[in-house]
Design a protein around this motif. Structure first.
Motif, PDB file in Angstrom:
ATOM      1  N   ALA A  41       0.731  -1.115  -0.143  1.00 33.01           N
ATOM      2  CA  ALA A  41       0.154  -0.020  -0.032  1.00 33.01           C
ATOM      3  C   ALA A  41       1.043   1.207  -0.085  1.00 33.01           C
ATOM      4  CB  ALA A  41      -0.778  -0.032   1.434  1.00 33.01           C
ATOM      5  N   LEU A  42       1.941   1.203   0.701  1.00 30.67           N
ATOM      6  CA  LEU A  42       2.788   2.356   0.921  1.00 30.67           C
ATOM      7  C   LEU A  42       3.535   2.620  -0.506  1.00 30.67           C
ATOM      8  CD1 LEU A  42       4.578   1.957   4.359  1.00 30.67           C
ATOM      9  CD2 LEU A  42       2.706   3.566   3.722  1.00 30.67           C
ATOM     10  N   GLU A  43       4.109   1.494  -1.198  1.00 33.57           N
ATOM     11  CA  GLU A  43       4.535   1.752  -2.545  1.00 33.57           C
ATOM     12  C   GLU A  43       3.502   2.431  -3.527  1.00 33.57           C
ATOM     13  OE1 GLU A  43       5.932  -2.277  -3.385  1.00 33.57           O
ATOM     14  OE2 GLU A  43       7.694  -1.910  -1.819  1.00 33.57           O
ATOM     15  N   GLU A  44       2.287   1.742  -3.466  1.00 37.23           N
ATOM     16  CA  GLU A  44       1.259   2.321  -4.358  1.00 37.23           C
ATOM     17  C   GLU A  44       0.911   3.738  -3.934  1.00 37.23           C
ATOM     18  OE1 GLU A  44      -1.176   2.016  -7.892  1.00 37.23           O
ATOM     19  OE2 GLU A  44       0.375   0.619  -7.015  1.00 37.23           O
ATOM     20  N   LEU A  45       0.906   4.116  -2.779  1.00 34.47           N
ATOM     21  CA  LEU A  45       0.584   5.564  -2.522  1.00 34.47           C
ATOM     22  C   LEU A  45       1.478   6.323  -3.121  1.00 34.47           C
ATOM     23  CD1 LEU A  45      -0.755   5.274   1.254  1.00 34.47           C
ATOM     24  CD2 LEU A  45      -1.912   6.049  -0.652  1.00 34.47           C
ATOM     25  N   ALA A  46       2.941   5.849  -3.037  1.00 31.77           N
ATOM     26  CA  ALA A  46       3.995   6.883  -3.408  1.00 31.77           C
ATOM     27  C   ALA A  46       3.642   7.199  -4.910  1.00 31.77           C
ATOM     28  CB  ALA A  46       5.434   6.111  -2.936  1.00 31.77           C
ATOM     29  N   ALA A  47       3.411   5.990  -5.552  1.00 36.19           N
ATOM     30  CA  ALA A  47       3.424   6.036  -6.954  1.00 36.19           C
ATOM     31  C   ALA A  47       1.946   6.930  -7.663  1.00 36.19           C
ATOM     32  CB  ALA A  47       3.261   4.472  -7.722  1.00 36.19           C
TER      33      ALA A  47
ATOM     34  N   GLU B 108       0.331  14.312  -9.220  1.00 36.54           N
ATOM     35  CA  GLU B 108       0.953  15.627  -9.443  1.00 36.54           C
ATOM     36  C   GLU B 108       1.219  15.730 -10.953  1.00 36.54           C
ATOM     37  OE1 GLU B 108       4.734  18.070  -7.787  1.00 36.54           O
ATOM     38  OE2 GLU B 108       4.718  15.878  -7.775  1.00 36.54           O
ATOM     39  N   ARG B 109       1.689  14.581 -11.596  1.00 34.48           N
ATOM     40  CA  ARG B 109       2.114  14.375 -12.880  1.00 34.48           C
ATOM     41  C   ARG B 109       0.639  15.018 -13.849  1.00 34.48           C
ATOM     42  NH1 ARG B 109       4.638  10.252 -13.147  1.00 34.48           N
ATOM     43  NH2 ARG B 109       3.176   8.755 -13.413  1.00 34.48           N
TER      44      ARG B 109
ATOM     45  N   TYR C  24      -1.767  16.666 -12.738  1.00 34.05           N
ATOM     46  CA  TYR C  24      -2.072  18.196 -12.542  1.00 34.05           C
ATOM     47  C   TYR C  24      -1.030  18.818 -13.630  1.00 34.05           C
ATOM     48  CZ  TYR C  24      -2.339  22.626 -10.451  1.00 34.05           C
ATOM     49  OH  TYR C  24      -2.206  24.073 -10.160  1.00 34.05           O
ATOM     50  N   ARG C  25       0.251  18.573 -13.592  1.00 34.91           N
ATOM     51  CA  ARG C  25       1.145  19.352 -14.508  1.00 34.91           C
ATOM     52  C   ARG C  25       0.623  19.370 -16.036  1.00 34.91           C
ATOM     53  NH1 ARG C  25       5.259  16.715 -11.649  1.00 34.91           N
ATOM     54  NH2 ARG C  25       5.627  15.615 -13.683  1.00 34.91           N
ATOM     55  N   GLU C  26       0.216  17.936 -16.403  1.00 32.96           N
ATOM     56  CA  GLU C  26      -0.276  17.891 -17.723  1.00 32.96           C
ATOM     57  C   GLU C  26      -1.490  18.566 -18.041  1.00 32.96           C
ATOM     58  OE1 GLU C  26       0.794  13.777 -18.349  1.00 32.96           O
ATOM     59  OE2 GLU C  26       2.932  14.110 -18.201  1.00 32.96           O
ATOM     60  N   GLY C  27      -2.350  18.898 -16.999  1.00 33.89           N
ATOM     61  CA  GLY C  27      -3.767  19.395 -17.240  1.00 33.89           C
ATOM     62  C   GLY C  27      -4.615  18.218 -17.418  1.00 33.89           C
ATOM     63  N   ARG C  28      -4.413  16.982 -17.005  1.00 36.32           N
ATOM     64  CA  ARG C  28      -5.317  15.789 -17.128  1.00 36.32           C
ATOM     65  C   ARG C  28      -6.165  15.617 -15.930  1.00 36.32           C
ATOM     66  NH1 ARG C  28      -0.599  12.066 -17.978  1.00 36.32           N
ATOM     67  NH2 ARG C  28      -1.932  10.727 -17.001  1.00 36.32           N
ATOM     68  N   THR C  29      -7.172  16.559 -15.892  1.00 36.24           N
ATOM     69  CA  THR C  29      -7.952  16.409 -14.649  1.00 36.24           C
ATOM     70  C   THR C  29      -8.811  15.120 -14.448  1.00 36.24           C
ATOM     71  OG1 THR C  29      -9.728  17.662 -15.733  1.00 36.24           O
ATOM     72  CG2 THR C  29      -8.174  19.002 -14.453  1.00 36.24           C
ATOM     73  N   ASP C  30      -9.195  14.541 -15.536  1.00 34.84           N
ATOM     74  CA  ASP C  30     -10.024  13.350 -15.209  1.00 34.84           C
ATOM     75  C   ASP C  30      -9.244  12.124 -14.859  1.00 34.84           C
ATOM     76  OD1 ASP C  30     -12.287  14.096 -16.263  1.00 34.84           O
ATOM     77  OD2 ASP C  30     -12.029  13.645 -18.490  1.00 34.84           O
TER      78      ASP C  30
END
Length: 130
Positions: free
Chosen positions: A43-49, A55-56, A58-64
């Protein structure tokens, strides 16, 4: 003309991470110590991913995609008792749903801060053994 004074105030963003330790106890009771440890590590590994993916997006504007990623953060966080992280991930989805870009930027920054601190805290618990 009058003199313009500029004053910058740095806000310290330090909030406590909320974690429900009873959820860990429940996992140990259900799965045994090594089973619970495996679930928590995965779960911790998946949360980090997922935090990185959110965040990625958001930066790319892919809100869906961002919304789907934040929703998965809620489910994973709740599974291992990270209530604070789940709450803020829910706040991110609400900002997306409302189309509030300014609130989204601030709430995403909060999600990333809390996510980082929550992951660090849980890894420390893992180091101490369940």
């Amino acid at each position: 003309m009058g003199e313009i004074l500029e004053q910058v105030t740095l806000l310290r963003q330090d909030e406590a991470v909320r974690h429900d330790s009873t959820r860990i106890v429940e996992l140990v009771a259900q799965l045994g110590e090594s089973g619970a440890e495996d679930v928590i590590c995965r779960a911790l590994e998946e949360l980090a991913a997922r935090l990185s993916h959110t965040e990625r997006c958001y930066r790319e504007g892919r809100t869906d995609d961002m919304r789907r990623s934040a929703r998965s953060l809620i489910a994973i966080s709740e599974q291992i008792g990270m209530q604070g992280l789940a709450q803020v991930a829910g706040d991110v989805t609400h900002c997306i749903d409302r189309g509030d870009r300014i609130a989204l930027a601030a709430t995403l920054a909060r999600l990333l801060r809390i996510g980082e601190r929550s992951l660090g805290e849980m890894w420390n618990i893992q180091d101490l053994r369940i």
